[in-house]
Design a protein around this motif. Structure first.
Motif, PDB file in Angstrom:
ATOM      1  N   ILE A  48      39.207  46.844  21.869  1.00 34.55           N
ATOM      2  CA  ILE A  48      38.567  47.982  20.959  1.00 34.55           C
ATOM      3  C   ILE A  48      39.280  49.450  21.130  1.00 34.55           C
ATOM      4  CG2 ILE A  48      37.229  48.649  22.831  1.00 34.55           C
ATOM      5  CD1 ILE A  48      34.764  48.644  20.862  1.00 34.55           C
ATOM      6  N   ASP A  49      40.151  49.866  22.281  1.00 36.30           N
ATOM      7  CA  ASP A  49      40.838  51.093  22.420  1.00 36.30           C
ATOM      8  C   ASP A  49      41.956  51.049  21.229  1.00 36.30           C
ATOM      9  OD1 ASP A  49      39.237  51.599  24.318  1.00 36.30           O
ATOM     10  OD2 ASP A  49      40.800  51.291  25.924  1.00 36.30           O
ATOM     11  N   GLU A  50      42.632  49.764  21.084  1.00 32.41           N
ATOM     12  CA  GLU A  50      43.393  49.738  19.834  1.00 32.41           C
ATOM     13  C   GLU A  50      42.749  50.026  18.409  1.00 32.41           C
ATOM     14  OE1 GLU A  50      46.807  46.896  18.073  1.00 32.41           O
ATOM     15  OE2 GLU A  50      45.682  46.164  19.595  1.00 32.41           O
ATOM     16  N   ALA A  51      41.617  49.716  18.243  1.00 32.03           N
ATOM     17  CA  ALA A  51      40.799  49.920  17.136  1.00 32.03           C
ATOM     18  C   ALA A  51      40.509  51.390  16.751  1.00 32.03           C
ATOM     19  CB  ALA A  51      39.444  49.196  16.876  1.00 32.03           C
ATOM     20  N   TYR A  52      40.056  52.052  17.995  1.00 29.77           N
ATOM     21  CA  TYR A  52      39.780  53.514  17.817  1.00 29.77           C
ATOM     22  C   TYR A  52      41.041  54.206  17.585  1.00 29.77           C
ATOM     23  CZ  TYR A  52      35.018  52.872  19.536  1.00 29.77           C
ATOM     24  OH  TYR A  52      33.703  52.450  19.708  1.00 29.77           O
ATOM     25  N   GLN A  53      42.094  53.541  18.275  1.00 31.10           N
ATOM     26  CA  GLN A  53      43.469  54.504  17.966  1.00 31.10           C
ATOM     27  C   GLN A  53      43.981  54.381  16.777  1.00 31.10           C
ATOM     28  OE1 GLN A  53      46.987  52.729  20.057  1.00 31.10           O
ATOM     29  NE2 GLN A  53      47.759  54.660  20.527  1.00 31.10           N
ATOM     30  N   LEU A  62      38.838  51.626   7.596  1.00 29.81           N
ATOM     31  CA  LEU A  62      37.188  51.405   7.888  1.00 29.81           C
ATOM     32  C   LEU A  62      37.173  50.587   9.357  1.00 29.81           C
ATOM     33  CD1 LEU A  62      35.922  49.589   4.705  1.00 29.81           C
ATOM     34  CD2 LEU A  62      35.130  51.937   5.710  1.00 29.81           C
ATOM     35  N   LEU A  63      36.489  50.917  10.423  1.00 33.07           N
ATOM     36  CA  LEU A  63      36.191  50.292  11.566  1.00 33.07           C
ATOM     37  C   LEU A  63      35.187  49.407  11.438  1.00 33.07           C
ATOM     38  CD1 LEU A  63      36.669  52.799  14.487  1.00 33.07           C
ATOM     39  CD2 LEU A  63      38.129  50.801  14.018  1.00 33.07           C
ATOM     40  N   VAL A  64      35.513  47.958  11.780  1.00 33.41           N
ATOM     41  CA  VAL A  64      34.521  46.780  11.331  1.00 33.41           C
ATOM     42  C   VAL A  64      34.481  46.049  12.689  1.00 33.41           C
ATOM     43  CG1 VAL A  64      33.590  44.893  10.252  1.00 33.41           C
ATOM     44  CG2 VAL A  64      34.373  47.017   9.040  1.00 33.41           C
ATOM     45  N   GLY A  65      33.230  45.700  13.435  1.00 35.81           N
ATOM     46  CA  GLY A  65      33.332  44.597  14.298  1.00 35.81           C
ATOM     47  C   GLY A  65      32.230  44.721  15.321  1.00 35.81           C
ATOM     48  N   GLU A  66      32.457  44.126  16.411  1.00 35.14           N
ATOM     49  CA  GLU A  66      31.316  44.029  17.427  1.00 35.14           C
ATOM     50  C   GLU A  66      31.812  44.091  18.674  1.00 35.14           C
ATOM     51  OE1 GLU A  66      30.575  41.062  19.332  1.00 35.14           O
ATOM     52  OE2 GLU A  66      32.248  40.215  18.472  1.00 35.14           O
ATOM     53  N   LYS A  71      27.118  46.626  16.737  1.00 36.75           N
ATOM     54  CA  LYS A  71      28.187  47.792  16.230  1.00 36.75           C
ATOM     55  C   LYS A  71      28.428  48.624  17.349  1.00 36.75           C
ATOM     56  CE  LYS A  71      27.133  50.851  13.142  1.00 36.75           C
ATOM     57  NZ  LYS A  71      26.690  51.734  12.139  1.00 36.75           N
ATOM     58  N   PRO A  72      29.853  48.830  17.578  1.00 35.10           N
ATOM     59  CA  PRO A  72      30.312  49.960  18.687  1.00 35.10           C
ATOM     60  C   PRO A  72      30.071  51.270  17.912  1.00 35.10           C
ATOM     61  CG  PRO A  72      31.843  48.204  18.512  1.00 35.10           C
ATOM     62  CD  PRO A  72      30.847  48.002  17.233  1.00 35.10           C
ATOM     63  N   GLU A  73      30.022  51.996  19.150  1.00 37.31           N
ATOM     64  CA  GLU A  73      29.967  53.600  18.670  1.00 37.31           C
ATOM     65  C   GLU A  73      30.881  54.050  17.486  1.00 37.31           C
ATOM     66  OE1 GLU A  73      29.394  58.020  20.826  1.00 37.31           O
ATOM     67  OE2 GLU A  73      29.510  56.231  22.036  1.00 37.31           O
ATOM     68  N   GLY A  74      30.728  54.587  16.620  1.00 35.89           N
ATOM     69  CA  GLY A  74      31.783  55.145  15.753  1.00 35.89           C
ATOM     70  C   GLY A  74      32.433  54.145  14.748  1.00 35.89           C
ATOM     71  N   PHE A  75      31.871  53.091  14.589  1.00 34.82           N
ATOM     72  CA  PHE A  75      32.385  51.984  13.746  1.00 34.82           C
ATOM     73  C   PHE A  75      31.670  52.074  12.321  1.00 34.82           C
ATOM     74  CE2 PHE A  75      34.737  50.467  16.927  1.00 34.82           C
ATOM     75  CZ  PHE A  75      35.247  49.023  16.482  1.00 34.82           C
ATOM     76  N   ASP A  76      32.256  51.708  11.338  1.00 32.66           N
ATOM     77  CA  ASP A  76      31.620  52.014   9.956  1.00 32.66           C
ATOM     78  C   ASP A  76      30.668  50.441   9.709  1.00 32.66           C
ATOM     79  OD1 ASP A  76      32.957  54.234   8.549  1.00 32.66           O
ATOM     80  OD2 ASP A  76      34.855  52.955   9.439  1.00 32.66           O
TER      81      ASP A  76
END
Length: 229
Positions: A48-53, A62-66, A71-76
């Motif tokens: 998930i850190d890679e996604a935020y990066q 777009l940030l999508v996932g779980e 839904k994690p914080e900050g995800f679209d």
């Protein structure tokens, strides 16, 4: 063709040949709907850190996932096809991280070729395998958070194997079993915010899409490429 049905991270790590990473509820159903509704590229990432990066570097992504289905914080958007389709996806790049499916992609490092697996493009997956005629086929069921096998992923592996071997397989019976088994959570009123009822039908719309999603690499990063059949 030697066909193996494998489970969880251990299965992903031991997969060889043409490998199908399966996540029916819901990662690779989400990915198919995303491409069908205009997404240009998907980066599946494990951490998930890679996604935020990636989001920090490219705010337009777009940030999508779980994590834990939510839904994690900050995800679209969470990992929900019905919720994803409310967004404007045309031409967008999507970063996708989940507890199961994208972990399988990250760990299947010994495979010759990787494609994703879901019921919504099952027919295309079977057609693709028949065209490729690999010596080895690995069907990897990622299960629930990579911690326990799930019926829906194992059912898809069994469905693909049976079709390739020209053996009978009853999809409607599988769907009925899922409705009153692991899929029952989609009908729980308390879970509609992150596991809406519509997702059950969307994820089990058999062979809706005539394309496969192949894992490719660019600059050391995995991305999904849509291949029409």
């Amino acid at each position: 063709m030697q066909i193996e049905i494998l489970q969880l991270l251990e299965g992903a790590r031991s997969a060889r040949g043409l490998t199908v990473i399966i996540d029916v509820f819901r990662a690779f159903s989400v990915a198919c709907y995303a491409f069908d509704h205009g997404v240009r590229r998907i980066y599946p990432v494990g951490k998930i850190d890679e996604a935020y990066q990636l989001k920090d570097q490219h705010p337009e992504y777009l940030l999508v996932g779980e994590r834990n289905e939510q839904k994690p914080e900050g995800f679209d958007c969470g990992n929900s096809p019905s919720q994803l389709l409310r967004l404007n996806l045309a031409g967008k790049t999507m970063v996708h991280t989940t507890s199961s499916g994208t972990q399988g992609i990250a760990n299947a490092t010994q495979a010759d070729e990787l494609i994703t697996g879901s019921f919504v493009n099952a027919g295309a997956i079977i057609k693709y395998i028949q065209q490729k005629q690999p010596e080895y086929l690995s069907l990897v069921c990622m299960g629930y958070a990579c911690s326990a096998p799930t019926d829906e992923d194992t059912f898809l592996a069994e469905y693909i194997k049976a079709k390739l071997e020209e053996k009978p397989v009853d999809f409607e019976q599988m769907k009925h079993s899922l409705r009153f088994g692991p899929g029952a959570r989609f009908f729980d009123a308390e879970k509609q915010r992150w596991a809406p009822q519509a997702d059950f039908e969307l994820c089990l719309d058999l062979s809706k899409f005539n394309f496969v999603l192949k894992v490719e690499q660019e600059n050391g990063r995995n991305y999904l490429r849509k291949i029409d059949l």
